[in-house]
Design a protein around this motif. Sequence first.
Motif, PDB file in Angstrom:
ATOM      1  N   GLU A 141      -6.057   8.121  -4.788  1.00  0.00           N
ATOM      2  CA  GLU A 141      -6.396   6.706  -4.697  1.00  0.00           C
ATOM      3  C   GLU A 141      -7.463   6.469  -3.632  1.00  0.00           C
ATOM      4  O   GLU A 141      -8.403   5.693  -3.820  1.00  0.00           O
ATOM      5  CB  GLU A 141      -5.149   5.893  -4.382  1.00  0.00           C
ATOM      6  N   ALA A 142      -7.339   7.201  -2.489  1.00  0.00           N
ATOM      7  CA  ALA A 142      -8.343   7.068  -1.436  1.00  0.00           C
ATOM      8  C   ALA A 142      -9.690   7.590  -1.919  1.00  0.00           C
ATOM      9  O   ALA A 142     -10.743   7.008  -1.624  1.00  0.00           O
ATOM     10  CB  ALA A 142      -7.900   7.815  -0.185  1.00  0.00           C
ATOM     11  N   ALA A 143      -9.673   8.693  -2.664  1.00  0.00           N
ATOM     12  CA  ALA A 143     -10.913   9.246  -3.201  1.00  0.00           C
ATOM     13  C   ALA A 143     -11.554   8.266  -4.179  1.00  0.00           C
ATOM     14  O   ALA A 143     -12.788   8.110  -4.194  1.00  0.00           O
ATOM     15  CB  ALA A 143     -10.640  10.582  -3.882  1.00  0.00           C
ATOM     16  N   ARG A 144     -10.726   7.617  -4.989  1.00  0.00           N
ATOM     17  CA  ARG A 144     -11.258   6.644  -5.940  1.00  0.00           C
ATOM     18  C   ARG A 144     -11.908   5.478  -5.217  1.00  0.00           C
ATOM     19  O   ARG A 144     -12.986   4.990  -5.619  1.00  0.00           O
ATOM     20  CB  ARG A 144     -10.140   6.148  -6.847  1.00  0.00           C
ATOM     21  N   ARG A 145     -11.284   5.019  -4.136  1.00  0.00           N
ATOM     22  CA  ARG A 145     -11.856   3.909  -3.366  1.00  0.00           C
ATOM     23  C   ARG A 145     -13.176   4.312  -2.726  1.00  0.00           C
ATOM     24  O   ARG A 145     -14.135   3.531  -2.700  1.00  0.00           O
ATOM     25  CB  ARG A 145     -10.864   3.432  -2.309  1.00  0.00           C
ATOM     26  N   ARG A 146     -13.244   5.546  -2.179  1.00  0.00           N
ATOM     27  CA  ARG A 146     -14.491   6.005  -1.570  1.00  0.00           C
ATOM     28  C   ARG A 146     -15.605   6.081  -2.603  1.00  0.00           C
ATOM     29  O   ARG A 146     -16.744   5.685  -2.344  1.00  0.00           O
ATOM     30  CB  ARG A 146     -14.289   7.372  -0.914  1.00  0.00           C
ATOM     31  N   ALA A 147     -15.262   6.587  -3.790  1.00  0.00           N
ATOM     32  CA  ALA A 147     -16.264   6.676  -4.856  1.00  0.00           C
ATOM     33  C   ALA A 147     -16.736   5.288  -5.273  1.00  0.00           C
ATOM     34  O   ALA A 147     -17.932   5.076  -5.536  1.00  0.00           O
ATOM     35  CB  ALA A 147     -15.688   7.430  -6.055  1.00  0.00           C
ATOM     36  N   GLY A 148     -15.813   4.337  -5.321  1.00  0.00           N
ATOM     37  CA  GLY A 148     -16.180   2.973  -5.678  1.00  0.00           C
ATOM     38  C   GLY A 148     -17.099   2.340  -4.650  1.00  0.00           C
ATOM     39  O   GLY A 148     -18.062   1.653  -4.998  1.00  0.00           O
ATOM     40  N   ARG A 149     -16.800   2.585  -3.356  1.00  0.00           N
ATOM     41  CA  ARG A 149     -17.652   2.024  -2.296  1.00  0.00           C
ATOM     42  C   ARG A 149     -19.050   2.625  -2.350  1.00  0.00           C
ATOM     43  O   ARG A 149     -20.056   1.926  -2.178  1.00  0.00           O
ATOM     44  CB  ARG A 149     -17.008   2.251  -0.926  1.00  0.00           C
ATOM     45  N   ALA A 152     -21.001   1.161  -5.209  1.00  0.00           N
ATOM     46  CA  ALA A 152     -21.461  -0.187  -4.891  1.00  0.00           C
ATOM     47  C   ALA A 152     -22.684  -0.149  -3.986  1.00  0.00           C
ATOM     48  O   ALA A 152     -23.639  -0.924  -4.171  1.00  0.00           O
ATOM     49  CB  ALA A 152     -20.333  -0.986  -4.230  1.00  0.00           C
ATOM     50  N   ARG A 153     -22.691   0.775  -3.011  1.00  0.00           N
ATOM     51  CA  ARG A 153     -23.852   0.891  -2.121  1.00  0.00           C
ATOM     52  C   ARG A 153     -25.095   1.358  -2.895  1.00  0.00           C
ATOM     53  O   ARG A 153     -26.202   0.863  -2.672  1.00  0.00           O
ATOM     54  CB  ARG A 153     -23.545   1.863  -0.974  1.00  0.00           C
ATOM     55  N   ILE A 154     -24.886   2.321  -3.799  1.00  0.00           N
ATOM     56  CA  ILE A 154     -26.025   2.777  -4.604  1.00  0.00           C
ATOM     57  C   ILE A 154     -26.535   1.646  -5.488  1.00  0.00           C
ATOM     58  O   ILE A 154     -27.752   1.460  -5.659  1.00  0.00           O
ATOM     59  CB  ILE A 154     -25.618   3.992  -5.463  1.00  0.00           C
ATOM     60  N   GLY A 155     -25.617   0.863  -6.047  1.00  0.00           N
ATOM     61  CA  GLY A 155     -26.023  -0.276  -6.868  1.00  0.00           C
ATOM     62  C   GLY A 155     -26.857  -1.270  -6.076  1.00  0.00           C
ATOM     63  O   GLY A 155     -27.877  -1.777  -6.574  1.00  0.00           O
ATOM     64  N   ALA A 156     -26.434  -1.548  -4.832  1.00  0.00           N
ATOM     65  CA  ALA A 156     -27.199  -2.473  -3.994  1.00  0.00           C
ATOM     66  C   ALA A 156     -28.569  -1.892  -3.672  1.00  0.00           C
ATOM     67  O   ALA A 156     -29.583  -2.617  -3.668  1.00  0.00           O
ATOM     68  CB  ALA A 156     -26.425  -2.765  -2.706  1.00  0.00           C
ATOM     69  N   GLY A 157     -28.618  -0.578  -3.418  1.00  0.00           N
ATOM     70  CA  GLY A 157     -29.899   0.061  -3.145  1.00  0.00           C
ATOM     71  C   GLY A 157     -30.815   0.019  -4.354  1.00  0.00           C
ATOM     72  O   GLY A 157     -32.028  -0.230  -4.235  1.00  0.00           O
ATOM     73  N   ALA A 158     -30.252   0.259  -5.548  1.00  0.00           N
ATOM     74  CA  ALA A 158     -31.058   0.217  -6.770  1.00  0.00           C
ATOM     75  C   ALA A 158     -31.608  -1.183  -7.019  1.00  0.00           C
ATOM     76  O   ALA A 158     -32.761  -1.354  -7.434  1.00  0.00           O
ATOM     77  CB  ALA A 158     -30.222   0.685  -7.959  1.00  0.00           C
ATOM     78  N   ALA A 159     -30.785  -2.208  -6.766  1.00  0.00           N
ATOM     79  CA  ALA A 159     -31.252  -3.584  -6.954  1.00  0.00           C
ATOM     80  C   ALA A 159     -32.378  -3.915  -5.970  1.00  0.00           C
ATOM     81  O   ALA A 159     -33.371  -4.571  -6.336  1.00  0.00           O
ATOM     82  CB  ALA A 159     -30.084  -4.548  -6.772  1.00  0.00           C
ATOM     83  N   GLU A 160     -32.238  -3.459  -4.712  1.00  0.00           N
ATOM     84  CA  GLU A 160     -33.297  -3.696  -3.728  1.00  0.00           C
ATOM     85  C   GLU A 160     -34.585  -2.967  -4.125  1.00  0.00           C
ATOM     86  O   GLU A 160     -35.688  -3.508  -3.994  1.00  0.00           O
ATOM     87  CB  GLU A 160     -32.841  -3.218  -2.354  1.00  0.00           C
ATOM     88  N   ALA A 194     -28.244   3.743   1.450  1.00  0.00           N
ATOM     89  CA  ALA A 194     -27.444   3.388   0.270  1.00  0.00           C
ATOM     90  C   ALA A 194     -26.752   4.596  -0.343  1.00  0.00           C
ATOM     91  O   ALA A 194     -26.129   4.461  -1.399  1.00  0.00           O
ATOM     92  CB  ALA A 194     -28.332   2.713  -0.774  1.00  0.00           C
ATOM     93  N   GLN A 195     -26.870   5.760   0.318  1.00  0.00           N
ATOM     94  CA  GLN A 195     -26.261   7.014  -0.151  1.00  0.00           C
ATOM     95  C   GLN A 195     -26.779   7.421  -1.531  1.00  0.00           C
ATOM     96  O   GLN A 195     -26.036   7.891  -2.385  1.00  0.00           O
ATOM     97  CB  GLN A 195     -24.740   6.915  -0.173  1.00  0.00           C
ATOM     98  N   ALA A 196     -28.091   7.230  -1.717  1.00  0.00           N
ATOM     99  CA  ALA A 196     -28.744   7.619  -2.967  1.00  0.00           C
ATOM    100  C   ALA A 196     -29.929   8.532  -2.645  1.00  0.00           C
ATOM    101  O   ALA A 196     -31.092   8.105  -2.729  1.00  0.00           O
ATOM    102  CB  ALA A 196     -29.205   6.380  -3.739  1.00  0.00           C
ATOM    103  N   PRO A 197     -29.672   9.779  -2.247  1.00  0.00           N
ATOM    104  CA  PRO A 197     -30.776  10.672  -1.853  1.00  0.00           C
ATOM    105  C   PRO A 197     -31.744  10.962  -2.982  1.00  0.00           C
ATOM    106  O   PRO A 197     -32.921  11.227  -2.734  1.00  0.00           O
ATOM    107  CB  PRO A 197     -30.052  11.945  -1.394  1.00  0.00           C
ATOM    108  N   GLY A 198     -31.277  10.918  -4.238  1.00  0.00           N
ATOM    109  CA  GLY A 198     -32.181  11.145  -5.349  1.00  0.00           C
ATOM    110  C   GLY A 198     -33.219  10.039  -5.456  1.00  0.00           C
ATOM    111  O   GLY A 198     -34.404  10.306  -5.703  1.00  0.00           O
ATOM    112  N   LEU A 199     -32.800   8.785  -5.261  1.00  0.00           N
ATOM    113  CA  LEU A 199     -33.751   7.681  -5.255  1.00  0.00           C
ATOM    114  C   LEU A 199     -34.699   7.791  -4.070  1.00  0.00           C
ATOM    115  O   LEU A 199     -35.902   7.533  -4.191  1.00  0.00           O
ATOM    116  CB  LEU A 199     -33.008   6.346  -5.201  1.00  0.00           C
ATOM    117  N   ALA A 200     -34.182   8.205  -2.919  1.00  0.00           N
ATOM    118  CA  ALA A 200     -35.022   8.350  -1.726  1.00  0.00           C
ATOM    119  C   ALA A 200     -36.122   9.383  -1.959  1.00  0.00           C
ATOM    120  O   ALA A 200     -37.279   9.173  -1.574  1.00  0.00           O
ATOM    121  CB  ALA A 200     -34.158   8.751  -0.529  1.00  0.00           C
TER     122      ALA A 200
END
Length: 453
Positions: A141-149, A152-160, A194-200
């Motif tokens: 459950e903790a792993a699922r929450r971390r993946a969800g967070r 969400a950060r990658i999504g915010a980075g992609a939108a920016e 945003a934890q998206a090194p591929g986009l970076a």
Amino acid sequence: MNQLGVRWTADQVLALAPDAASRKAGSRLGSAGPWSDAGSDGAGTLWGLCKGSGSTPYRTAVDLAGAAVASRCSCPSRKFPCKHALGLLLLWAADDPVVVREAEPSDWAAQWLLGRRERAGKQEAGAAQGDAPAAKAADPEAARRRAGRRAARIGAGAAELEQRLADLLHGGLAAAERSGYGLWEETAARMVDAQAPGLAARVRELGSIPGSGPGWPVRLLEECALLHLLDGAWLGRDRLPAPLATTVRTRVGLPSSPEGPAVRDRWLVLAQHDQADSKVTTRRIWLYGQESGRTALVLSFGAAGRAPEITLPTGLVLDAELLPHGGAGQLRATLGEQFGPPALPATPPAGGTTTQALQAYSRALCEDPWLESWPVTLSSAIPVPTGEGWQLADEDGASALPLTRSAQGRSAPWKLASLSGGAPLSVFGECGHRGFLPLAAWSAASPALVALT
């Protein structure tokens, strides 16, 4: 002869060198002069003391028993393998009696080897038990929450990033040259946050295009379009087919893991080459299944200036399992269990024409639009110099592929010309939108693979 059942050539040894300077220095140490207390245990371990500039000789040991070459040296070099390990391997390849005499390892070599064997045993035991203690301690459950967070950060980075791309297009591409590289680096830093090194990484590539030569606005627009496509794919990934969704996750920078059953085959090492940036060195190892006809890519990484751990000389054949990774059109795999020692010789892939190579890359792009290149083998190709560089032309002259800019600046074209002598060759490499990157070559008269990197 050690338990590998095959002695390498000097070219295969020097293909392991991390750079040209190491190849040159290692070649100088490939004679008996500087070595003492050297030997082998007949089971894949070599060792010796190499005289250097100091009063104490360097302790060098090499382990050839596994699928990948491992070495240890007391020298201060951070390259792998270092010039002393290369010199020791060259002595062994030359069947020099200084190193091939069978003996008990020196204490320091035996201690290093014992540590390696113990670590390997623990890893195998953990794999056999499914890493049960770790699995038990993990909280799903903790792993699922971390993946969800993170998602969400990658999504915010992609939108920016989408907004920044829109601003660039509205302001005109000419503004990109006036803005300088600082704007792109700041945007890349935002993608790292945003934890998206591929986009970076893709943003940094955008920053290198403005002012890079004639036609740069077209190249910039093309790369912006691909980045826009990736942003949109991430934001709409729930509506994508599963393989393509996996590809999108890896392209934005999420880690890739093996999926599906292992594939056992006799894997020919077609090529090995390194790609380095300021933070990490990526080693790309291409393997070809002798029975399945399948091509696979094994990646190994080295951070903070260190060389990647996995080293496989071109031309060896491994009876081993590969664990395929998921993703549309991707060939990445993880090296699994090895059955028996590596061997020689092997039959390279048959290959085709330059037109067929482009068609193969085109088909792969349909499944992965962000694919930089695709592995292909050209048969009956002839290296030809042109006014703008080099190209590989079909024997009948019907079509040709230009070599990439990176290949033009290295010795690969001249090696190809020397091997060819005007006659057709078989060449393995990566075919992409930047051209063809040759990695290995062979001919009907000389079927042994020659590394070009």
